[in-house]
Design a protein around this motif. Structure first.
Motif, short mmCIF file in Angstrom:
data_model
loop_
_atom_site.label_atom_id
_atom_site.label_comp_id
_atom_site.label_asym_id
_atom_site.label_seq_id
_atom_site.Cartn_x
_atom_site.Cartn_y
_atom_site.Cartn_z
N ALA A 136 0.85 -1.20 0.00
CA ALA A 136 0.00 0.00 0.00
C ALA A 136 0.88 1.24 0.00
O ALA A 136 1.90 1.29 0.69
N GLY A 137 0.48 2.22 -0.81
CA GLY A 137 1.19 3.48 -0.85
C GLY A 137 2.42 3.50 -1.75
O GLY A 137 3.17 4.48 -1.75
N THR A 138 2.66 2.40 -2.49
CA THR A 138 3.80 2.37 -3.41
C THR A 138 3.31 2.33 -4.86
O THR A 138 2.19 1.92 -5.13
N ARG A 139 4.19 2.73 -5.78
CA ARG A 139 3.90 2.56 -7.20
C ARG A 139 4.21 1.12 -7.58
O ARG A 139 5.02 0.45 -6.92
N SER A 140 3.61 0.64 -8.65
CA SER A 140 3.80 -0.76 -9.04
C SER A 140 5.26 -1.07 -9.38
O SER A 140 5.72 -2.19 -9.18
N ASP A 141 6.01 -0.07 -9.85
CA ASP A 141 7.40 -0.31 -10.23
C ASP A 141 8.39 -0.01 -9.09
O ASP A 141 9.60 -0.04 -9.29
N ASP A 142 7.88 0.23 -7.90
CA ASP A 142 8.75 0.50 -6.74
C ASP A 142 9.53 -0.77 -6.42
O ASP A 142 8.95 -1.84 -6.20
#
Length: 196
Positions: A125-131
């Protein structure tokens, strides 16, 4: 598209892909300091589910939960249930976890077994998919990791500052970067792609 819906995955290849990920990423990067011991001792059971629906996967999960608690922990300390043909969407997979937790309760295994979730598209939660930090929980296939609570408790007691594992893993992945992760070659095998 990474899969051919008409051709089921080869279970042996799925297990080989998952073992490679465990050895190169989970153990190799020390993402789980408890994994090496059980892997080396052959106490990890790899089970492939070719269920095409969440309901069928739930049946396979119940079977594997019962198998794990019936086995001696010296022979089988933990199990990885790998889903090859369903729940490819992370949100669907994440939604399935409530059913998995209900199965634990229905089998009176809440507090005995815990289920950890791993997925090729895992996203905190709270991250971009490419993080890159999402890759701490990214496995080649949707996977349910069945862990004995007493084994987890012993491992945590033996590991100083177990609470810091999450933060340490994030830092490890940030140093590694996406290129470093790709170099590990821990995704799905290309065998199925070339056969199409």
């Amino acid at each position: 598209m990474f899969e051919d819906d008409t051709q089921p995955a080869d279970p042996q290849q799925v297990i080989a892909d998952t073992r490679a990920w465990v050895e190169r990423a989970v153990i190799g990067l020390n993402l789980c300091p408890f994994a090496k011991s059980v892997q080396v001792k052959g106490q990890v059971h790899y089970a492939v589910s070719q269920a095409r629906t969440a309901a069928a996967l739930l049946e396979d999960l119940i079977f594997e939960l019962n198998q794990l608690v019936a086995a001696d922990s010296i022979d089988r300390d933990t199990s990885l249930l790998i889903a090859t043909d369903c729940l490819h969407d992370f949100l669907d997979f994440n939604g399935f976890l409530a059913q998995a937790d209900r199965a634990l309760e229905d089998l009176n295994l809440d507090g005995v077994i815990q289920i950890a979730s791993l997925h090729p598209e895992y996203q905190f939660a709270g991250t971009r998919s490419d993080d890159i930090t999402n890759y701490t929980n990214r496995s080649p296939y949707p996977t349910l990791h069945l862990l004995r609570e007493d084994s987890v408790d012993r491992a945590v007691a033996a590991f100083p500052e177990a609470d810091s594992i999450f933060e340490r893993n994030m830092a490890t992945l940030e140093r590694l970067g996406l290129e470093g992760w790709a170099a590990l070659d821990v995704g799905r095998s290309n065998a199925r792609k070339t056969e199409q």
